[in-house]
Design an enzyme around this catalytic site. Structure first.
Site, PDB file in Angstrom:
ATOM      1  N   ASP A 158       0.860  -1.179   0.000  1.00 43.78           N
ATOM      2  CA  ASP A 158       0.000   0.000   0.000  1.00 43.78           C
ATOM      3  C   ASP A 158       0.899   1.234   0.000  1.00 43.78           C
ATOM      4  O   ASP A 158       1.925   1.270   0.700  1.00 43.78           O
ATOM      5  CB  ASP A 158      -0.879  -0.025   1.255  1.00 43.78           C
ATOM      6  N   ASN A 197      -2.475  12.885  -2.852  1.00 44.92           N
ATOM      7  CA  ASN A 197      -3.580  13.075  -3.789  1.00 44.92           C
ATOM      8  C   ASN A 197      -4.318  14.384  -3.516  1.00 44.92           C
ATOM      9  O   ASN A 197      -4.668  15.128  -4.438  1.00 44.92           O
ATOM     10  CB  ASN A 197      -4.544  11.895  -3.679  1.00 44.92           C
ATOM     11  N   HIS A 238      -5.595  14.497  -8.398  1.00 45.48           N
ATOM     12  CA  HIS A 238      -5.697  13.108  -8.859  1.00 45.48           C
ATOM     13  C   HIS A 238      -4.779  12.776 -10.040  1.00 45.48           C
ATOM     14  O   HIS A 238      -4.214  11.675 -10.075  1.00 45.48           O
ATOM     15  CB  HIS A 238      -7.145  12.779  -9.213  1.00 45.48           C
ATOM     16  N   ASP A 262      -2.328   9.668  -9.899  1.00 41.71           N
ATOM     17  CA  ASP A 262      -2.371   8.579 -10.880  1.00 41.71           C
ATOM     18  C   ASP A 262      -0.980   8.302 -11.444  1.00 41.71           C
ATOM     19  O   ASP A 262      -0.613   7.148 -11.683  1.00 41.71           O
ATOM     20  CB  ASP A 262      -3.329   8.927 -12.017  1.00 41.71           C
ATOM     21  N   GLU A 273      -4.824   2.458  -4.014  1.00 44.01           N
ATOM     22  CA  GLU A 273      -3.364   2.556  -4.008  1.00 44.01           C
ATOM     23  C   GLU A 273      -2.708   1.272  -3.528  1.00 44.01           C
ATOM     24  O   GLU A 273      -1.537   1.269  -3.111  1.00 44.01           O
ATOM     25  CB  GLU A 273      -2.908   3.736  -3.134  1.00 44.01           C
TER      26      GLU A 273
END
Length: 332
Positions: free
Chosen positions: A201, A209, A214, A218, A244
């Site tokens: 993770d 973020n 975003h 990404d 994630e």
């Protein structure tokens, strides 16, 4: 015609090609046959996908370049032709030289979207007689039917591949992960060869973020995906687990080996530069990893996932940017 039934019964390319060659060998009393195909339009060469009447060693290294004059000729003349006849029209051709060594007599081009993507080749007949014009017409019809069927089969496989691929990272998706983990768990049950699972993770990803947006988040996930693919072994299965989180299935790997790989992944991501990572609480993009193994920690795929996820939780609870192996105390 029996061949038409075969074409529409299934879309699997290998079965289809095999049926085609068997049909051609039977209908035209050929001693041998080849199905040569490029697979994808951007490939520069064609190779043998199936054969009848040859030893594997005779054809395993056969490659035909799409730039060969033979295929330039077929762009204007798409009809089946004897090798001797096309030799007179084309002249020097490495492809024809290679096919002549295999005693090929008939060539029929496979077209996809007006491009030559393959060849159906027939060797000499059992009874030495020439192919008549009606027979060449019959071969042409079969080739056209196969061209459509192979195109459909290729599209089917591409769609199937997309259904198992995460669109953003190009890794396998959760659906594929579930299927493969169950398969590998069953394989382990049969062979007792070992199986490990790593779940990781991204630490404090929400912070990144929220602050960077975003699109930037990404890009971090895409970069981590690339690092994972570069770091794991060839037969390991990397998937986006969700959000994630990522998962790595390690076939034939014990707990000690899983620990080594998990630590290598952790270090590789920590050492990878990410844009604006200084905004993170510890100044770096890092990951936490948990892992578990069969048979030490679990007996089923579902239990293995639960144990690896439990170990991941402990890694995050104990400060992040670290690796944790599952142990029984975590669930007591």
């Amino acid at each position: 015609m029996r061949l038409q039934t075969t074409v529409y019964e299934g879309l699997r390319i290998k079965r289809l090609i095999n049926s085609v060659l068997l049909t051609l060998v039977g209908q035209f009393s050929a001693k041998s046959a080849l199905f040569i195909y490029s697979g994808r339009r951007n490939e520069k060469r064609m190779e043998v996908k199936n054969s009848k009447g040859f030893y594997q060693r005779e054809i395993e290294d056969l490659r035909l370049e799409k730039s060969d004059p033979l295929f330039t000729y077929f762009k204007t003349k798409s009809y089946p032709i004897t090798l001797n006849a096309v030799q007179k029209k084309v002249g020097k051709s490495q492809a024809l030289t290679l096919l002549r060594k295999l005693n090929i007599e008939i060539l029929s081009p496979i077209f996809l979207k007006r491009q030559v993507e393959g060849l159906i080749c027939l060797g000499p007949r059992v009874k030495r007689r020439k192919h008549s014009e009606p027979e060449l017409e019959h071969i042409s019809i079969i080739t056209n039917i196969i061209a459509i069927a192979v195109h459909n089969a290729t599209l089917y496989e591409q769609v199937e591949e997309l259904s198992y691929t995460d669109g953003m990272t190009a890794l396998h998706n959760y659906r594929y992960f579930e299927l493969r983990l169950k398969e590998e768990a069953l394989r382990h049950k049969r062979t007792r060869s070992g199986l490990s699972l790593i779940i990781l993770d991204v630490d404090n990803f929400k912070n990144y973020n929220d602050r960077m947006g975003h699109p930037a988040g990404d890009e971090v996930l895409r970069k981590i995906a690339r690092v994972l693919k570069e770091t794991v072994r060839e037969n390991d299965i990397v998937a986006r687990y969700g959000g994630e989180e990522f998962a790595i299935i390690l076939p034939n790997e014990d707990k000690k080996g899983a620990h080594v790989l998990a630590e290598r992944i952790r270090a590789a991501i920590e050492e990878t530069p990410f844009e604006h990572e200084e905004l993170q609480p510890n100044g770096k993009i890092t990951v936490s990893l948990g892992f578990a193994s069969l048979p030490e920690d679990a007996e089923t795929a579902e239990d293995l996932t639960y144990k690896a996820d439990t170990a991941l939780y402990q890694a995050k609870e104990n400060g992040r940017n670290r690796v944790k192996a599952f142990n029984i105390e975590m669930v007591q």
